[in-house]
Motif scaffolding. Structure first.
Motif, short mmCIF file in Angstrom:
data_model
loop_
_atom_site.label_atom_id
_atom_site.label_comp_id
_atom_site.label_asym_id
_atom_site.label_seq_id
_atom_site.Cartn_x
_atom_site.Cartn_y
_atom_site.Cartn_z
N SER A 99 15.81 -7.38 -4.25
CA SER A 99 14.66 -7.52 -3.36
C SER A 99 14.61 -8.92 -2.76
CB SER A 99 13.36 -7.25 -4.10
OG SER A 99 12.25 -7.50 -3.23
N PRO A 100 14.45 -9.01 -1.43
CA PRO A 100 14.27 -10.32 -0.80
C PRO A 100 12.81 -10.76 -0.75
CG PRO A 100 14.39 -8.66 0.90
CD PRO A 100 14.53 -7.93 -0.42
N VAL A 101 11.89 -9.88 -1.19
CA VAL A 101 10.47 -10.11 -0.98
C VAL A 101 9.87 -10.93 -2.12
CG1 VAL A 101 8.22 -9.04 -0.58
CG2 VAL A 101 10.29 -7.96 0.32
N LEU A 102 9.10 -11.94 -1.73
CA LEU A 102 8.42 -12.80 -2.69
C LEU A 102 6.93 -12.79 -2.34
CD1 LEU A 102 8.85 -14.86 -5.03
CD2 LEU A 102 9.13 -16.61 -3.29
N LEU A 103 6.13 -12.14 -3.18
CA LEU A 103 4.68 -12.17 -3.00
C LEU A 103 4.15 -13.47 -3.57
CD1 LEU A 103 3.66 -8.52 -4.01
CD2 LEU A 103 4.17 -9.41 -1.72
N HIS A 104 3.53 -14.27 -2.73
CA HIS A 104 3.03 -15.58 -3.14
C HIS A 104 1.52 -15.51 -3.27
CE1 HIS A 104 2.25 -20.05 -2.06
NE2 HIS A 104 2.48 -19.93 -3.35
N VAL A 105 1.01 -15.84 -4.46
CA VAL A 105 -0.43 -15.73 -4.75
C VAL A 105 -0.92 -17.11 -5.19
CG1 VAL A 105 -2.20 -14.42 -5.96
CG2 VAL A 105 0.03 -13.37 -5.54
N LEU A 109 -0.21 -2.76 0.62
CA LEU A 109 0.70 -3.88 0.42
C LEU A 109 2.03 -3.40 -0.14
CD1 LEU A 109 1.32 -6.89 0.44
CD2 LEU A 109 0.13 -7.08 -1.77
N GLY A 110 1.98 -2.47 -1.09
CA GLY A 110 3.21 -1.89 -1.61
C GLY A 110 4.01 -1.18 -0.52
N GLY A 111 3.32 -0.49 0.39
CA GLY A 111 4.00 0.16 1.48
C GLY A 111 4.69 -0.82 2.40
N LEU A 112 4.05 -1.98 2.65
CA LEU A 112 4.69 -3.02 3.44
C LEU A 112 5.96 -3.52 2.76
CD1 LEU A 112 4.88 -5.12 5.70
CD2 LEU A 112 3.24 -6.52 4.41
N VAL A 113 5.87 -3.78 1.46
CA VAL A 113 7.04 -4.26 0.73
C VAL A 113 8.18 -3.25 0.81
CG1 VAL A 113 7.92 -4.90 -1.55
CG2 VAL A 113 5.68 -5.74 -0.79
N ASP A 114 7.87 -1.98 0.60
CA ASP A 114 8.91 -0.95 0.68
C ASP A 114 9.52 -0.89 2.07
OD1 ASP A 114 8.85 -0.11 -1.96
OD2 ASP A 114 7.39 1.48 -1.59
N ALA A 115 8.69 -1.02 3.11
CA ALA A 115 9.20 -0.99 4.47
C ALA A 115 10.14 -2.16 4.74
CB ALA A 115 8.04 -0.99 5.46
N LEU A 116 9.86 -3.30 4.14
CA LEU A 116 10.72 -4.46 4.34
C LEU A 116 12.11 -4.28 3.75
CD1 LEU A 116 8.11 -7.27 3.65
CD2 LEU A 116 9.26 -6.82 5.81
N MET A 117 12.25 -3.39 2.78
CA MET A 117 13.56 -3.13 2.21
C MET A 117 14.45 -2.39 3.20
SD MET A 117 13.66 -4.57 -0.69
CE MET A 117 15.27 -3.90 -1.13
N ASP A 118 13.87 -1.75 4.20
CA ASP A 118 14.64 -0.97 5.16
C ASP A 118 14.97 -1.75 6.42
OD1 ASP A 118 14.49 1.24 3.46
OD2 ASP A 118 12.56 1.86 4.32
N THR A 119 14.59 -3.04 6.46
CA THR A 119 14.84 -3.83 7.67
C THR A 119 16.03 -4.77 7.49
OG1 THR A 119 13.30 -5.56 6.95
CG2 THR A 119 12.42 -3.77 8.28
N GLY A 123 9.21 -7.86 14.19
CA GLY A 123 9.34 -6.69 13.33
C GLY A 123 8.52 -6.79 12.06
N LEU A 124 8.46 -7.97 11.46
CA LEU A 124 7.66 -8.18 10.26
C LEU A 124 6.18 -8.00 10.58
CD1 LEU A 124 7.03 -9.10 7.38
CD2 LEU A 124 7.45 -11.47 8.11
N LEU A 125 5.74 -8.57 11.68
CA LEU A 125 4.34 -8.43 12.06
C LEU A 125 3.99 -6.96 12.33
CD1 LEU A 125 1.61 -9.61 12.84
CD2 LEU A 125 2.54 -10.06 15.13
N ALA A 126 4.87 -6.25 13.01
CA ALA A 126 4.60 -4.83 13.32
C ALA A 126 4.48 -4.00 12.05
CB ALA A 126 5.69 -4.28 14.23
N LEU A 127 5.33 -4.27 11.07
CA LEU A 127 5.26 -3.53 9.81
C LEU A 127 3.93 -3.79 9.10
CD1 LEU A 127 8.87 -4.01 8.40
CD2 LEU A 127 7.88 -1.90 9.31
N ALA A 128 3.47 -5.04 9.13
CA ALA A 128 2.20 -5.37 8.47
C ALA A 128 1.03 -4.72 9.19
CB ALA A 128 2.03 -6.88 8.42
N GLU A 129 1.05 -4.73 10.51
CA GLU A 129 -0.02 -4.09 11.27
C GLU A 129 -0.09 -2.59 10.97
OE1 GLU A 129 -0.31 -6.92 15.25
OE2 GLU A 129 1.23 -5.35 15.15
N ALA A 130 1.07 -1.96 10.84
CA ALA A 130 1.09 -0.54 10.51
C ALA A 130 0.61 -0.29 9.09
CB ALA A 130 2.51 0.01 10.70
N ALA A 131 1.02 -1.13 8.15
CA ALA A 131 0.67 -0.94 6.74
C ALA A 131 -0.84 -1.04 6.52
CB ALA A 131 1.40 -1.95 5.87
#
Length: 266
Positions: free
Chosen positions: A17-23, A256-266, A188-196
């Motif tokens: 996974s390239p995704v890092l959730l920063h809290v 948020l989980g849906g956004l993360v999953d979508a990012l795996m396909d980009t 593309g990242l912004l569009a995925l977040a807007e959709a999610a």
């Protein structure tokens, strides 16, 4: 004396996974040695923590990670932003210095004194800010080495009604504010977040809070590092200020989980 809470921790995700959730702002913990330098009494400090803490965002990120097909990595601040704010610039580039909220806050959300005007920020920067920055930089470097890219999703929340410290508090306050950077937030990242997050009544851009977090090593230099800030208006999922989470938290975690999953396909 009770043991000091961990300053931060990296929760491993899937190796690919390239995704890092920063809290960065979810904790209310203020170590006793830091508490001694704060001017507020116990009751006033608890009230300030109610306002300044992005309550339940660590839980939100954890629930989202559990729902993902490929788990993201999570970098979670274990201390309150009243100790240091790891997302501020540590120098005079920080615009929030105007309201006493640089890397080490000197004013509260209501612009009251938090620390003495002559307090030296360097000990707090050395003990907490710089180690955090180094660890977050290393976490991004690890994702780059493992996957060839890194996507930092900054998980925040904000109050439904503007607080006096906000520099852009007169602007729109959408259900979900998406903070972007011209270099690190591709369309593309912004569009995925807007959709999610489309099911929560609408998203907005950079209002009331603009920008997103990228370690200074990579900032404006490495396009392999994508970044987006997600600011969720608190009335969507909790009782304000500082109250319990409600049923909206689960729906937001799913998004948020849906956004993360979508990012795996980009």
């Amino acid at each position: 004396m009770s043991p000091s809470p961990s300053p931060f921790h990296l929760v491993p995700g899937a190796p690919g996974s390239p995704v890092l959730l920063h809290v960065p702002h979810s904790s209310r913990a203020v170590p006793e040695q830091v508490r001694g330098g704060i001017l507020l009494g116990d009751e006033a400090l608890e009230a300030e923590l109610d306002h300044i803490t992005d309550s339940h965002t660590a839980d939100l990120a954890a629930r989202a990670s559990e729902a993902c097909a490929v788990a993201p990595w999570r970098f979670v601040n274990g201390l309150s932003r009243l100790v240091v704010d790891p997302e501020r610039f540590p120098d005079d580039r920080e615009e929030m210095l105007a309201v006493g909220m640089g890397a080490v806050y000197t004013r509260t959300t209501h612009r009251k004194p938090l620390r003495p005007a002559d307090a030296d920020p360097e000990p707090l920067l050395d003990r907490y800010f710089h180690p955090y920055a180094r660890a977050m930089t290393a976490a991004v470097d690890e994702r780059l080495a493992a996957t060839g890219r890194a996507v930092v999703i900054d998980v925040h929340s904000y109050p439904a009604t503007a607080l006096p410290y906000e520099l852009h508090g007169t602007g729109p306050r959408p259900p979900v504010c998406l903070g972007t950077d011209g270099f690190h937030t591709p369309p593309g990242l912004l569009a995925l977040a807007e959709a999610a997050f489309s099911g929560f009544g609408g998203t907005g851009l950079n209002s009331p809070f603009p920008g997103t977090y990228v370690p200074l090593k990579h900032y404006g230099k490495d396009r392999r590092v994508g970044a987006l800030m997600i600011e969720i208006r608190r009335d969507l999922y909790m009782t304000e200020p500082g109250g319990p989470a409600g049923p909206g938290l689960d729906a937001l975690a799913t998004a948020l989980g849906g956004l993360v999953d979508a990012l795996m396909d980009t």
